[in-house]
Design an enzyme around this catalytic site. Structure first.
Site, PDB file in Angstrom:
ATOM      1  N   HIS A 111      -8.276   1.129   1.951  1.00  0.00           N
ATOM      2  CA  HIS A 111      -8.033   0.952   3.381  1.00  0.00           C
ATOM      3  C   HIS A 111      -8.934   1.896   4.199  1.00  0.00           C
ATOM      4  O   HIS A 111      -8.464   2.695   5.010  1.00  0.00           O
ATOM      5  CB  HIS A 111      -6.560   1.196   3.725  1.00  0.00           C
ATOM      6  CG  HIS A 111      -6.107   0.441   4.943  1.00  0.00           C
ATOM      7  ND1 HIS A 111      -4.860  -0.103   5.062  1.00  0.00           N
ATOM      8  CD2 HIS A 111      -6.748   0.140   6.111  1.00  0.00           C
ATOM      9  CE1 HIS A 111      -4.745  -0.702   6.236  1.00  0.00           C
ATOM     10  NE2 HIS A 111      -5.872  -0.565   6.894  1.00  0.00           N
ATOM     11  N   GLU A 128       0.837  -1.201   0.000  1.00  0.00           N
ATOM     12  CA  GLU A 128       0.000   0.000   0.000  1.00  0.00           C
ATOM     13  C   GLU A 128       0.871   1.249   0.000  1.00  0.00           C
ATOM     14  O   GLU A 128       1.977   1.226   0.562  1.00  0.00           O
ATOM     15  CB  GLU A 128      -0.918  -0.004   1.228  1.00  0.00           C
ATOM     16  CG  GLU A 128      -1.926  -1.137   1.213  1.00  0.00           C
ATOM     17  CD  GLU A 128      -2.893  -1.095   2.403  1.00  0.00           C
ATOM     18  OE1 GLU A 128      -2.790  -0.147   3.226  1.00  0.00           O
ATOM     19  OE2 GLU A 128      -3.741  -1.976   2.510  1.00  0.00           O
TER      20      GLU A 128
END
Length: 525
Positions: free
Chosen positions: A278, A260
């Protein structure tokens, strides 16, 4: 006044709580690692979210740091072993965003069941593809939970409310807790075979990494739908894409990815795949909650010694801390005593508690014993890193709790295994506050353990105490307290003396040369 740095953007209520509780706080966000290293040395506490990476290098520049608090659950951005080795407590806030994350998992399950993202995009593109988006009901379907902790249990509750059957795989889930949750506990293989939907709620560890591997994805029921709002790395993402393309997996929704931010990913554009950036904890309520909780936890630790939601040290509530404090002081002195007196390599250590001590949280007492023991070899040891150092050295640590009450209302006994056999010391609290030694290697002796001390084992014979006093007096060493114990008249005796200054090697040699002396050692507390 303790001083805390908030290094990531956080709700203003966090800083307000610190100030209200007597903690100085600075809000300095967006710093590079080098900039953070330049300022971290002056702080006792560090409050972070996900942006700040607390590496071993950062910790090396933080000699005063005592505690790190993560406003959120995941602590992938903290080097916990390095923090533990340095004696820094690492906390998270596992409950502040639990409901938010659980609701996001339920939302993604609905999105998959009814193909909501694709239907929305199609409709807003001017199409009216009513027959294209044929969804499935959740009612009557089987939801498989991988991880049945705090968030998993909330998901289970919501799913049962939707009339789903819930099955769960979690090695730590007891049959009693499963019954209370209304779920059926089973093996991972059985869950994979039975679940219509699978949702993950487990931390990323060596045991859970790729728990939905290529092999395990192949075991799933055809048409399964998979949701992950936990941590990236739990699913083999390449195998997941292949399963979606083959049709074996009917849909997948990921809020987290192995790498990420996931601005590019092979799964993007795959049919029946839903992605969010997220967002599990991204609600106004959750961000306020975790900011408040991390501030409260750090302030409690720095001001009262309370430990909540720590990942590398036993929890100790702000209410428990004052009550346990004298016991921990006693335990640390006993550990320090046995560490100085026991010769050779230690193979094991047992910490026994009885009486009033048996009613308390024993973990902090054990940590205090280990800190006293290990500090004999290093002055950087504290209650946080002592258990890790003991484990690193292969020391077998045992805790024993006795319901009985003996000669004392409370007793802590420390026994170490040495090459010469077991060696044991025991202590109690006088007036529920003052630590006092009451037994030394099987000999009853009451003594304070403080300052400079002299430990002597000698043959119990007339005139010895006089000769010892003369030897110390001639050296200009004043005796503060004098504690004597013996196994039997004329047998082996033990002396513990407190003296006003350290006993040097020359004087120690003279004491050892006195008739009847078997052992003489200088101690320090």
């Amino acid at each position: 006044m303790p001083k805390v740095l908030i290094s990531d953007k956080m709700d203003p209520k966090a800083a307000q709580i610190f100030r209200e509780r007597g903690v100085e706080v600075d809000e300095i966000t967006g710093k590079t690692p080098d900039e953070l290293k330049a300022i971290i040395g002056e702080y006792d506490g560090l409050a972070i979210r996900s942006s700040t990476k607390v590496t071993k290098d950062i910790l090396a520049h933080a000699p005063n740091l005592k505690v790190i608090g993560r406003a959120g659950i995941g602590v992938d951005n903290v080097d916990i072993p390095a923090a533990s080795a340095q004696g820094v407590v690492v906390m998270n806030t596992p409950f502040g965003n639990s409901i938010t994350t659980a609701e996001h998992a339920i939302a993604l399950m609905f999105a998959l069941a009814r193909q909501l993202p694709e239907a929305d995009a199609s409709t807003q593109a001017g199409k009216w593809e009513k027959n294209r988006f044929m969804g499935v009901e959740l009612t009557g379907k089987t939801l498989g939970l991988i991880g049945a902790g705090n968030i998993g249990s909330i998901v289970a509750d919501r799913a049962i409310g939707l009339r789903m059957r819930v099955i769960a795989y979690d090695p730590f889930l007891t049959p009693e807790r499963a019954l209370e949750m209304g779920v059926e506990k089973m093996t991972l293989d059985d869950l994979l075979l039975r679940a219509d939907f699978i949702t993950l709620h487990t931390p990323l560890t060596d045991q859970t990494r790729n728990i939905l591997s290529r092999e395990n994805l192949a075991k799933t029921k055809k048409g399964v739908r998979i949701i992950n709002c936990a941590r990236g790395g739990l699913i083999d993402e390449v195998a997941l894409k292949e399963g979606l393309e083959s049709g074996h997996i009917a849909g997948a929704a990921l809020d987290v990815f192995a790498v990420e931010p996931a601005k590019e990913h092979p799964l993007f554009g795959t049919p029946n795949f839903v992605a969010t950036p997220h967002l599990g904890a991204s609600t106004t309520e959750a961000q306020v909650n975790v900011a408040i909780q991390v501030a409260e936890q750090l302030a409690d630790y720095l001001v009262t010694g309370g430990v909540t939601n720590a990942l590398n040290v036993p929890s100790l509530s702000a209410e428990e801390a004052p009550r346990l404090k004298p016991y921990m002081a006693l335990a640390e002195k006993l550990g320090g005593l046995v560490g100085q007196l026991a010769h050779g390599e230690l193979s094991s250590i047992a910490i026994e508690v009885e009486g009033a001590a048996a009613e308390l949280n024993q973990k902090p007492i054990t940590s205090a014993v280990l800190a006293g023991l290990m500090r004999v070899h290093s002055d950087t040891v504290n209650m946080v890193n002592a258990p890790f150092l003991a484990k690193e050295r292969g020391l077998d640590v045992r805790e024993v709790r006795h319901d009985r009450e003996g000669d004392y209302h409370t007793l802590v006994r420390v026994t170490v295994g040495t090459q010469s056999g077991d060696r044991s010391v025991a202590g109690t609290l006088f007036g529920n506050a003052a630590p006092r030694l009451v037994e030394l290697f099987g000999i009853k002796v009451e003594a304070d353990l403080a300052g400079h001390m002299l430990y002597i084992v000698n043959e119990d014979a007339p005139g010895f105490i006089g000769r010892l006093g003369t030897t110390l007096g001639e050296a200009g060493v004043n005796i503060g307290t004098f504690h004597l114990g013996r196994r039997s008249a004329g047998g082996e005796a033990v002396l513990l003396l407190s003296v006003d200054e350290a006993v040097d090697d020359a004087l120690l040699g003279k004491v050892r040369a006195l008739p009847g002396v078997k052992t003489a050692m200088a101690l320090g507390f």
